[in-house]
Design a protein around this motif. Sequence first.
Motif: not given
Lengths: 222, 511
Positions: B200-211
């Motif tokens: 999740v954290l490595d994505e270029s635009n982090i999905d905060l809901n996933k986090l």
Amino acid sequence: MSNDLDDYSYDYEYLFKIVLIGDSGVGKSNLLTRFTRNEFNLESRSTIGVEFATRTIEIDNKRIKAQIWDTAGQERYRAITSAYYRGAVGALIVYDISKSESYESVSKWLKELRDHADENIVIELVGNKSDLDHLRAVPTEEAKHFSAENHLLFTEASALNADNVDLSFKQLLKSIYKMVSKHQLDLSDYSGNKPSAGQTISLTPTPGSAVGGSQKTKNNCC
Amino acid sequence: MSFRKWFKFVNSNEFIFGEGGGRGTNSNSSNTTSSSSPSLLKTLSHAFKEKDKIKKSIIADDQIKTIGASFSHLNISTENISSISQLQSLSSLNKNSKQSKRNSFKLDRYSSEKTTPRHSDQYTDLDDDWNADFDNGINIKSSQFLEYPTLRSKKSKQQQQNLYGDDNNTVVPTPETPKSIKEAEEKSALESKYNKFKQVLDESNIDLNKLKKLSWNGIPDELRSISWQLLIGYSPPNSNRRSSQLSRKRQEYLEGIKQVFSVEKEPSTWHQIEIDIPRTNSKIKLYSSEITQRSLERILYLWAVRHPASGYVQGINDLVTPFFQTFLNQYNKDKSISIEDFNPEILTEDELNAVEADTFWCLTKLLEGIQDNYIHAQPGIIRQVNGLKDLITRIDYELSQHLENENIEFIQFSFRWMNCLLMREISIQNTIRMWDTYLSEVNGFNEFHVYVCAAFLVKWSDELKTMDFQDIMMFLQNPPTKDWTNKDIELLLSEAFIWQSLYKNASAHLK
């Protein structure tokens, strides 16, 4: 814990509610832990809201339980803590003998009590940290004079080396006891229709006691 | 039978199975179909009946046995389970309860979309685009939110992250030779958790809901710093903007410090901070360090000066420490040393400034949401104390009656719970775990916190009901949480979660 400090919750004849007030950092909590548990902690955490402790002592062969409410000193907490003055029969206003600001605040604390506490409340002024005599900023005579003028009891004490700590609390409790027993004589025909000092002293029921046992429903502690 | 007891039962059951065989602990393994309110109630009432049935069959009396120190409040013991069929029925109940928790979560998240978080207008930040999650609404769709963790995070070796926490050099915890199967399982669960976060954290635009979904159940130590900064809205989810934004905020902080310390200090604020810092976590080595103390002083003073409506209030000195400790932990390369014994002197000036600035901004974000706890007359705290009292009346009527009969006022014991977010009652380690969840909730630090306080109080209901005024006060002033592990916190959080699902929007029409 020594026997002297043992607390038999129900084995008492009088229950006195006492409040500890004074500026932040003057050592209120340490005076309390020194008196109730004989403990001292140089960097004890700041008190938030109020904290509570008790100790039972004997005066004139009567067991007297002191229920002591230690309050937060910071100004912001004043609105909350003044609610705790209700029902208190005694108050210790504490200042730090090495910090003149804390002594200058004493009249502000006195006013707090006059505004929020029972008018018969017995007040004692305590200059804490007497072990810091080399850093003294408040002369003993000055505080003594102020106390006499304002009808306050007075001591200097040190929570750190335990000097006069027991004495300060006991002197206050004795004075309250004297006042209360006098009231009881005065009010021997008390009918129970109006509030009296005799009633305020008992915040919780005192089993096995003929005096001071108020009704449970009146036990509001704050 | 009170609802509270039912919950304890279900929950204990869940944890037993999670511990023993790992059965039913992974929410991925079952499907969730509906998220509507009637379905939730149905599921709950079904679970309630099931529980009643099973309890009758396996527990002879109300005398409860405990499962060991950390689970002393659970009311079922494996000794009580006497046959395979009972185990099976427990297992099916376990499933039901899990399903209901997921459903209730969804209900909660949807309903909370309607409520707008309170914002303070006391202080407006000049940099109005720094609210990093501006483009992320709360919209959790997945049914996999609640994964009950059965393992505690374990520290492991990790390379140092750069100052922005966004490099890809962090490595998966390196395996040591496992001593037992259980340990090996723990390790692999830990690695899998770590990898999920990393993904999740490595994505270029982090999905905060996933986090948020992942973080609710606890964040791996190595990734907590970056995760917290994202969750609280300090660090931007877009990795292209991250380093420039963070360096700007850090620069801004340094300038702020320079500015407020170049003029005469406001004496009463400074005095209060100065006397509170040495007595902040004074028993922990990290906090007796000069570097730590000076950093915390600067952070608190700048915050106080910039927020004159509340100013510095005692207790805020506690709230700053989880951030400081967590952000500092990135630089603790020798994981055999606890962060509590860490010497911050080994940091370079830039590193220390970054930790200090990040701590300041995250504290600012936190306090924004709870500022009315600290303004005159502390209305936020009063509201929460009343909310707690109201909740206890619903959850545990007997306890609320007992407290009333003993003339206990909720404010007498719970004022501090609200003012310091339970930090005076539990360890800083436990607090940090708790904040993983608070930061993943919508209004974690005010609303959800009240449910946590309710779970905290109800935990000792049986003892409290046998005590008088004085004993209750003494007990609650010093609750027996010294040996609490993160598992105890996780249990508390899941209990709170249930209460929130049940009562959150139910109070208005019942009042």
